[in-house]
Enzyme design. Sequence first.
Site, PDB file in Angstrom:
ATOM      1  NE  ARG A  13      -0.222   0.799   4.857  1.00 46.95           N
ATOM      2  CZ  ARG A  13      -0.614   0.795   6.122  1.00 46.95           C
ATOM      3  NH1 ARG A  13      -1.769   0.263   6.430  1.00 46.95           N
ATOM      4  NH2 ARG A  13       0.138   1.328   7.056  1.00 46.95           N
ATOM      5  CB  ILE A  15       5.302   5.647  -0.502  1.00 46.37           C
ATOM      6  CG1 ILE A  15       4.784   6.995   0.020  1.00 46.37           C
ATOM      7  CG2 ILE A  15       6.541   5.837  -1.366  1.00 46.37           C
ATOM      8  CD1 ILE A  15       5.751   7.735   0.954  1.00 46.37           C
ATOM      9  CG  ASP A  34       3.672  -4.934   3.077  1.00 45.41           C
ATOM     10  OD1 ASP A  34       3.795  -3.783   2.597  1.00 45.41           O
ATOM     11  OD2 ASP A  34       3.302  -5.148   4.257  1.00 45.41           O
ATOM     12  CG  ASP A  70      10.033  -9.368   9.595  1.00 41.47           C
ATOM     13  OD1 ASP A  70      10.413  -8.177   9.499  1.00 41.47           O
ATOM     14  OD2 ASP A  70       9.896  -9.953  10.681  1.00 41.47           O
ATOM     15  CE1 TYR A 162       9.834   7.329   9.741  1.00 37.44           C
ATOM     16  CE2 TYR A 162      10.069   9.695   9.463  1.00 37.44           C
ATOM     17  CZ  TYR A 162       9.747   8.458   8.938  1.00 37.44           C
ATOM     18  OH  TYR A 162       9.360   8.336   7.626  1.00 37.44           O
ATOM     19  CE  LYS A 166      12.270   6.566   7.021  1.00 36.94           C
ATOM     20  NZ  LYS A 166      12.201   5.476   6.024  1.00 36.94           N
TER      21      LYS A 166
HETATM   22  P1  NAD Z   1       2.676   2.778   4.933  1.00 32.91           P
HETATM   23  O1  NAD Z   1       2.556   2.430   6.373  1.00 32.91           O
HETATM   24  O2  NAD Z   1       1.442   3.034   4.163  1.00 32.91           O
HETATM   25  O3  NAD Z   1       3.510   1.644   4.160  1.00 32.91           O
HETATM   26  C1  NAD Z   1       4.580   0.977   4.735  1.00 32.91           C
HETATM   27  C2  NAD Z   1       4.478  -0.507   4.382  1.00 32.91           C
HETATM   28  O4  NAD Z   1       5.621  -1.166   4.959  1.00 32.91           O
HETATM   29  C3  NAD Z   1       3.229  -1.169   4.966  1.00 32.91           C
HETATM   30  O5  NAD Z   1       2.493  -1.845   3.954  1.00 32.91           O
HETATM   31  C4  NAD Z   1       3.786  -2.134   6.003  1.00 32.91           C
HETATM   32  O6  NAD Z   1       3.013  -3.332   6.145  1.00 32.91           O
HETATM   33  C5  NAD Z   1       5.184  -2.410   5.457  1.00 32.91           C
HETATM   34  N1  NAD Z   1       6.095  -2.904   6.504  1.00 32.91           N
HETATM   35  C6  NAD Z   1       6.205  -2.471   7.776  1.00 32.91           C
HETATM   36  N2  NAD Z   1       7.099  -3.207   8.449  1.00 32.91           N
HETATM   37  C7  NAD Z   1       7.598  -4.115   7.574  1.00 32.91           C
HETATM   38  C8  NAD Z   1       8.536  -5.159   7.680  1.00 32.91           C
HETATM   39  N3  NAD Z   1       9.162  -5.452   8.846  1.00 32.91           N
HETATM   40  N4  NAD Z   1       8.826  -5.905   6.570  1.00 32.91           N
HETATM   41  C9  NAD Z   1       8.182  -5.644   5.402  1.00 32.91           C
HETATM   42  N5  NAD Z   1       7.250  -4.682   5.250  1.00 32.91           N
HETATM   43  C10 NAD Z   1       6.959  -3.934   6.330  1.00 32.91           C
HETATM   44  O7  NAD Z   1       3.643   4.041   4.902  1.00 32.91           O
HETATM   45  P2  NAD Z   1       4.206   4.949   3.689  1.00 32.91           P
HETATM   46  O8  NAD Z   1       3.925   6.341   4.044  1.00 32.91           O
HETATM   47  O9  NAD Z   1       3.789   4.412   2.372  1.00 32.91           O
HETATM   48  O10 NAD Z   1       5.777   4.737   3.926  1.00 32.91           O
HETATM   49  C11 NAD Z   1       6.655   4.122   2.979  1.00 32.91           C
HETATM   50  C12 NAD Z   1       8.072   4.619   3.240  1.00 32.91           C
HETATM   51  O11 NAD Z   1       8.133   6.033   2.986  1.00 32.91           O
HETATM   52  C13 NAD Z   1       8.564   4.438   4.664  1.00 32.91           C
HETATM   53  O12 NAD Z   1       9.925   4.053   4.664  1.00 32.91           O
HETATM   54  C14 NAD Z   1       8.426   5.822   5.267  1.00 32.91           C
HETATM   55  O13 NAD Z   1       9.278   6.040   6.357  1.00 32.91           O
HETATM   56  C15 NAD Z   1       8.750   6.687   4.066  1.00 32.91           C
HETATM   57  N6  NAD Z   1       8.263   8.066   4.147  1.00 32.91           N
HETATM   58  C16 NAD Z   1       6.923   8.352   4.172  1.00 32.91           C
HETATM   59  C17 NAD Z   1       6.512   9.685   4.193  1.00 32.91           C
HETATM   60  C18 NAD Z   1       5.051  10.063   4.170  1.00 32.91           C
HETATM   61  O14 NAD Z   1       4.782  11.279   4.183  1.00 32.91           O
HETATM   62  N7  NAD Z   1       4.110   9.148   4.125  1.00 32.91           N
HETATM   63  C19 NAD Z   1       7.442  10.713   4.230  1.00 32.91           C
HETATM   64  C20 NAD Z   1       8.783  10.396   4.230  1.00 32.91           C
HETATM   65  C21 NAD Z   1       9.189   9.062   4.173  1.00 32.91           C
END
Ligand code: NAD
Length: 259
Positions: A13, A15, A34, A70, A162, A166
């Site tokens: 889901r 990004i 995932d 994982d 966090y 990063k």
């Molecule tokens: P999200 O929670 O929608 O998606 C993250 C996905 O990672 C989830 O589907 C989750 O099940 C999976 N996940 C979690 N732990 C895991 C594991 N141990 N092994 C495999 N999969 C695992 O969040 P998102 O916003 O789509 O985030 C995606 C990436 O973008 C992350 O690294 C996040 O830190 C980064 N990010 C997001 C934003 C934002 O504004 N949303 C901004 C900067 C960076």
Amino acid sequence: MNKRTALVTGGARGIGRGIAQSFLEAGHNVMIADLAAGDGWRYRLGSDAELASTASELAAFGDVRATRLDVTDAESCAAAVRAATDAFGGLDVLVNNAGVVDSGPIGDYSAERWDRLFAVNVKGVFLMAQAAVASLRAAEDAAIVNIASIAGKRGAARMAAYCGSKFAVVGITQSLALELAPDGIRVNALCPGMVGTAMWHDHLMANLGPDEFAERMRELIPLGRPQTVEDMGQAAVYLASARNVSGVALNVAGGYEMH
Ligand code: NAD
């Protein structure tokens, strides 16, 4: 030319899903991987059902498969790489997107919460790169794209874990860019700004509805809107395709972060 294969972690889901779609549209085979656990974090993570429905919906854009992964477990990382190479005959692009967010004042933030966040956001990037490096070395045009954050450029109150994780991803990116350059593997980081996924709606700004979130972002972000998963997909495909770009940490944040 043979199609390149991309493996996108956290692809059920958000990004990751957007990045997977962009790689398919750019003519890649894609394996989305995932945890698909749903529960187990401070907000709901991607579920098994989301992993399956994302794979079936993305099939409209190209050849996509799904596997459970994982990123904190070395065996599981090796199995996901094997799933990609078995399905498509090789691996050209690794997108380390899986990540979790957590926040809170330092006084209340337990060492256990710190370790769990670092296990996903930092150790996960290391373990996946380690699992994929032999396959990437065998590829003609290989790249790793690590999804860091603007939180990897500037600290924020109540976000030491966090932001620290990063910043670490940016450091790992620069180190691997140097180490793997002789193998022709480019390694870059993508630093998203604010994309309205579960991280924001279920944790960081859970008090705001989607419209209030969009309004807040319009006020904060110079280009006047929150980022989208399509913005991230476009940039990830660029970073995986630009033949002379390595070691950068590219902000995609509408001008909010320029460092
Ligand atoms: P999200 O929670 O929608 O998606 C993250 C996905 O990672 C989830 O589907 C989750 O099940 C999976 N996940 C979690 N732990 C895991 C594991 N141990 N092994 C495999 N999969 C695992 O969040 P998102 O916003 O789509 O985030 C995606 C990436 O973008 C992350 O690294 C996040 O830190 C980064 N990010 C997001 C934003 C934002 O504004 N949303 C901004 C900067 C960076």
